[in-house]
Design an enzyme around this catalytic site. Sequence first.
Site, PDB file in Angstrom:
ATOM      1  N   ASN A   1       0.871  -1.166   0.000  1.00 43.87           N
ATOM      2  CA  ASN A   1       0.000   0.000   0.000  1.00 43.87           C
ATOM      3  C   ASN A   1       0.914   1.223   0.000  1.00 43.87           C
ATOM      4  O   ASN A   1       1.464   1.604   1.027  1.00 43.87           O
ATOM      5  CB  ASN A   1      -0.883  -0.045   1.263  1.00 43.87           C
ATOM      6  CG  ASN A   1      -1.808   1.145   1.370  1.00 43.87           C
ATOM      7  OD1 ASN A   1      -1.776   2.057   0.545  1.00 43.87           O
ATOM      8  ND2 ASN A   1      -2.648   1.122   2.394  1.00 43.87           N
TER       9      ASN A   1
ATOM     10  N   LYS B   1       3.308   0.762   3.133  1.00 43.23           N
ATOM     11  CA  LYS B   1       2.854  -0.232   4.110  1.00 43.23           C
ATOM     12  C   LYS B   1       2.919  -1.592   3.442  1.00 43.23           C
ATOM     13  O   LYS B   1       2.663  -1.704   2.230  1.00 43.23           O
ATOM     14  CB  LYS B   1       1.408   0.049   4.537  1.00 43.23           C
ATOM     15  CG  LYS B   1       1.249   1.299   5.374  1.00 43.23           C
ATOM     16  CD  LYS B   1      -0.200   1.426   5.843  1.00 43.23           C
ATOM     17  CE  LYS B   1      -0.436   2.763   6.506  1.00 43.23           C
ATOM     18  NZ  LYS B   1      -1.824   3.124   6.640  1.00 43.23           N
TER      19      LYS B   1
ATOM     20  N   ARG C   1      -2.677  -2.094  -3.358  1.00 45.89           N
ATOM     21  CA  ARG C   1      -3.826  -1.205  -3.188  1.00 45.89           C
ATOM     22  C   ARG C   1      -3.659  -0.065  -4.197  1.00 45.89           C
ATOM     23  O   ARG C   1      -2.642   0.638  -4.187  1.00 45.89           O
ATOM     24  CB  ARG C   1      -3.834  -0.644  -1.772  1.00 45.89           C
ATOM     25  CG  ARG C   1      -4.998   0.275  -1.556  1.00 45.89           C
ATOM     26  CD  ARG C   1      -4.977   0.868  -0.176  1.00 45.89           C
ATOM     27  NE  ARG C   1      -6.110   1.756  -0.008  1.00 45.89           N
ATOM     28  CZ  ARG C   1      -6.249   2.570   1.007  1.00 45.89           C
ATOM     29  NH1 ARG C   1      -5.345   2.606   1.963  1.00 45.89           N
ATOM     30  NH2 ARG C   1      -7.304   3.348   1.089  1.00 45.89           N
TER      31      ARG C   1
ATOM     32  N   HIS D   1     -11.905   4.311  -0.558  1.00 46.49           N
ATOM     33  CA  HIS D   1     -11.894   3.436   0.623  1.00 46.49           C
ATOM     34  C   HIS D   1     -12.720   2.174   0.397  1.00 46.49           C
ATOM     35  O   HIS D   1     -13.221   1.562   1.347  1.00 46.49           O
ATOM     36  CB  HIS D   1     -12.419   4.172   1.882  1.00 46.49           C
ATOM     37  CG  HIS D   1     -11.513   5.277   2.333  1.00 46.49           C
ATOM     38  ND1 HIS D   1     -11.973   6.532   2.646  1.00 46.49           N
ATOM     39  CD2 HIS D   1     -10.178   5.305   2.522  1.00 46.49           C
ATOM     40  CE1 HIS D   1     -10.949   7.302   2.995  1.00 46.49           C
ATOM     41  NE2 HIS D   1      -9.841   6.571   2.931  1.00 46.49           N
TER      42      HIS D   1
ATOM     43  N   GLY E   1      -7.197   9.573   5.945  1.00 48.39           N
ATOM     44  CA  GLY E   1      -8.227   9.892   4.963  1.00 48.39           C
ATOM     45  C   GLY E   1      -9.549   9.486   5.598  1.00 48.39           C
ATOM     46  O   GLY E   1      -9.573   8.605   6.459  1.00 48.39           O
TER      47      GLY E   1
ATOM     48  N   ARG F   1      -6.715  17.157   4.413  1.00 49.23           N
ATOM     49  CA  ARG F   1      -7.537  17.533   3.248  1.00 49.23           C
ATOM     50  C   ARG F   1      -8.793  18.260   3.707  1.00 49.23           C
ATOM     51  O   ARG F   1      -9.376  17.911   4.738  1.00 49.23           O
ATOM     52  CB  ARG F   1      -7.944  16.286   2.455  1.00 49.23           C
ATOM     53  CG  ARG F   1      -6.829  15.744   1.594  1.00 49.23           C
ATOM     54  CD  ARG F   1      -7.214  14.413   0.947  1.00 49.23           C
ATOM     55  NE  ARG F   1      -6.476  13.324   1.540  1.00 49.23           N
ATOM     56  CZ  ARG F   1      -6.793  12.038   1.430  1.00 49.23           C
ATOM     57  NH1 ARG F   1      -7.846  11.689   0.722  1.00 49.23           N
ATOM     58  NH2 ARG F   1      -6.062  11.110   2.004  1.00 49.23           N
TER      59      ARG F   1
ATOM     60  N   GLY G   1      -8.547   4.151  12.021  1.00 51.24           N
ATOM     61  CA  GLY G   1      -7.852   4.606  13.231  1.00 51.24           C
ATOM     62  C   GLY G   1      -8.704   5.399  14.216  1.00 51.24           C
ATOM     63  O   GLY G   1      -8.771   5.072  15.406  1.00 51.24           O
ATOM     64  N   ILE G   2      -9.381   6.433  13.720  1.00 45.46           N
ATOM     65  CA  ILE G   2     -10.185   7.275  14.614  1.00 45.46           C
ATOM     66  C   ILE G   2     -11.498   6.571  14.968  1.00 45.46           C
ATOM     67  O   ILE G   2     -11.896   6.522  16.144  1.00 45.46           O
ATOM     68  CB  ILE G   2     -10.460   8.648  13.956  1.00 45.46           C
ATOM     69  CG1 ILE G   2      -9.132   9.374  13.683  1.00 45.46           C
ATOM     70  CG2 ILE G   2     -11.396   9.484  14.806  1.00 45.46           C
ATOM     71  CD1 ILE G   2      -9.253  10.633  12.836  1.00 45.46           C
TER      72      ILE G   2
ATOM     73  N   ASN H   1     -10.914   3.793  17.497  1.00 49.35           N
ATOM     74  CA  ASN H   1     -10.225   4.056  18.768  1.00 49.35           C
ATOM     75  C   ASN H   1     -10.663   5.285  19.545  1.00 49.35           C
ATOM     76  O   ASN H   1     -10.177   5.489  20.654  1.00 49.35           O
ATOM     77  CB  ASN H   1      -8.715   4.198  18.491  1.00 49.35           C
ATOM     78  CG  ASN H   1      -8.124   2.922  17.942  1.00 49.35           C
ATOM     79  OD1 ASN H   1      -8.206   1.888  18.590  1.00 49.35           O
ATOM     80  ND2 ASN H   1      -7.556   2.979  16.750  1.00 49.35           N
TER      81      ASN H   1
ATOM     82  N   GLU I   1      -7.898  -3.825   5.203  1.00 47.28           N
ATOM     83  CA  GLU I   1      -7.867  -3.733   3.739  1.00 47.28           C
ATOM     84  C   GLU I   1      -6.920  -4.770   3.147  1.00 47.28           C
ATOM     85  O   GLU I   1      -7.148  -5.295   2.061  1.00 47.28           O
ATOM     86  CB  GLU I   1      -7.428  -2.319   3.329  1.00 47.28           C
ATOM     87  CG  GLU I   1      -8.499  -1.288   3.636  1.00 47.28           C
ATOM     88  CD  GLU I   1      -7.943   0.084   3.996  1.00 47.28           C
ATOM     89  OE1 GLU I   1      -6.972   0.150   4.792  1.00 47.28           O
ATOM     90  OE2 GLU I   1      -8.471   1.081   3.501  1.00 47.28           O
TER      91      GLU I   1
END
Length: 412
Positions: free
Chosen positions: A10, A17, A93, A181, A212, A241, A328-329, A332, A379
């Site tokens: 990725n 990644k 990806r 996504h 993102g 962004r 992530g957000i 968590n 993913e």
Amino acid sequence: MTTPLALVLNAGSSSLKFALYDIAAAPVERARGIVERIGGAPRLKAAFRADLPSVARDLASEAVHDHAGALGAVLFLIEASFPDARIVTVGHRVVHGGTTYAAPIVVTPEVLAELTRLIPFAPIHQPHNVSGIEAAQAAFPDALQVACFDTAFHRTQPWVNDTYALPPDYYARGVRRYGFHGLSYEYVSGELARIAPERAAGRVVIAHLGNGASMCAVEGGRSISSTMGFTPLDGLPMGTRCGQIDPGVIFYMLAEEERPIDDVQTLLYTESGLLGLSGLSNDMRTLEASGTAEADAAIAYYTARIREQVGRLAATLGGLDALVFTAGIGENSPRIRAEVCERLGWIGIELDPERNAASAEVITTSASPVEVRVVPTDEEIVIVRAAKSLWEAGDAACRPFPPDRRLSDTKV
Ligand code: ADP
């Protein structure tokens, strides 16, 4: 006997990644990691699933100034850690598959040319995806290269949701809403179908909140509408962004302020969003911990836009059975989830504060008509499953890209 391995890559603007899987049977993850700050002060981090210790080390900036250098560092690590392994396929990806690709595909020279042609559709992301493929082709000339697209999941959207109100010729030429996504949405809706099949069969909104961020309306497992548009700039505000913006603002910057187009692009992609609003950071953990008025204002703007999109997407779906937070957000941050859901009682969301604080699987009360869930995304597993199945199919259409050095061998 050597173990067949699949590598998943990725490639982002300054990071690569990777994840490594044993694909002798159902994919089993062996390692996962990242090379960060490519072109700056590169650093490699990796974690293994076996008895091997985790790795975190700085890399020589001269050797790792591009994606090929980063991949070299990853390979060195893989070869040292799995001496008997053979990488038979590499899954990539790829952010943009345009109107052509609605499913994973083996990378042929024609496919690579088409992915390169799509660079203007996702100028910040697609060039790195193409570089990642080229680096992998050079490193593994005999492995099957497979591209998996973030746009593919959304190809089921009806015209009314993927078009702009422009003369129809633009739609025909590919100027339309693609949504992104998609690999994450595919994974999360698949998981939801496994753990909560009745909800998954209904009307679901998924909020992918990472660096993102976007949201997607999914009906019976199919994408109906999403917040990102022609490029991954539209929709929700993100780490750096701006998200949705009146195009008139851009005309103003270009015509009145006489800013060069490249400057405006840099501003909207890399200096806006949470970073721009807070003046502090694009990282949600930093913003939550800081407690400054600017950080709190940035978070308030962020959660207000997400809440607004829950309403828009639920209207498109004609109601709501489940809201899912991921990335992530989303996975968590109890604070972000609570702020988003704070004014959504009217739609049938009743958050359970304790379940939310624990990031439980279900974070609503048992009486809540709409179920709100936290589903960690993956993913990479979507990509490796696709790469494995194309590798196993192994027909004539699945030949690996001819490597340069073989082409040069044929010169007379
Ligand atoms: P990427 O899009 O790079 O894959 P991630 O999905 O890893 O991004 O999400 C990164 C974001 O998740 C960052 O803003 C980070 O601060 C945020 N994040 C991770 N853990 C937490 C946490 N415990 N609380 C709040 N935000 C978090």
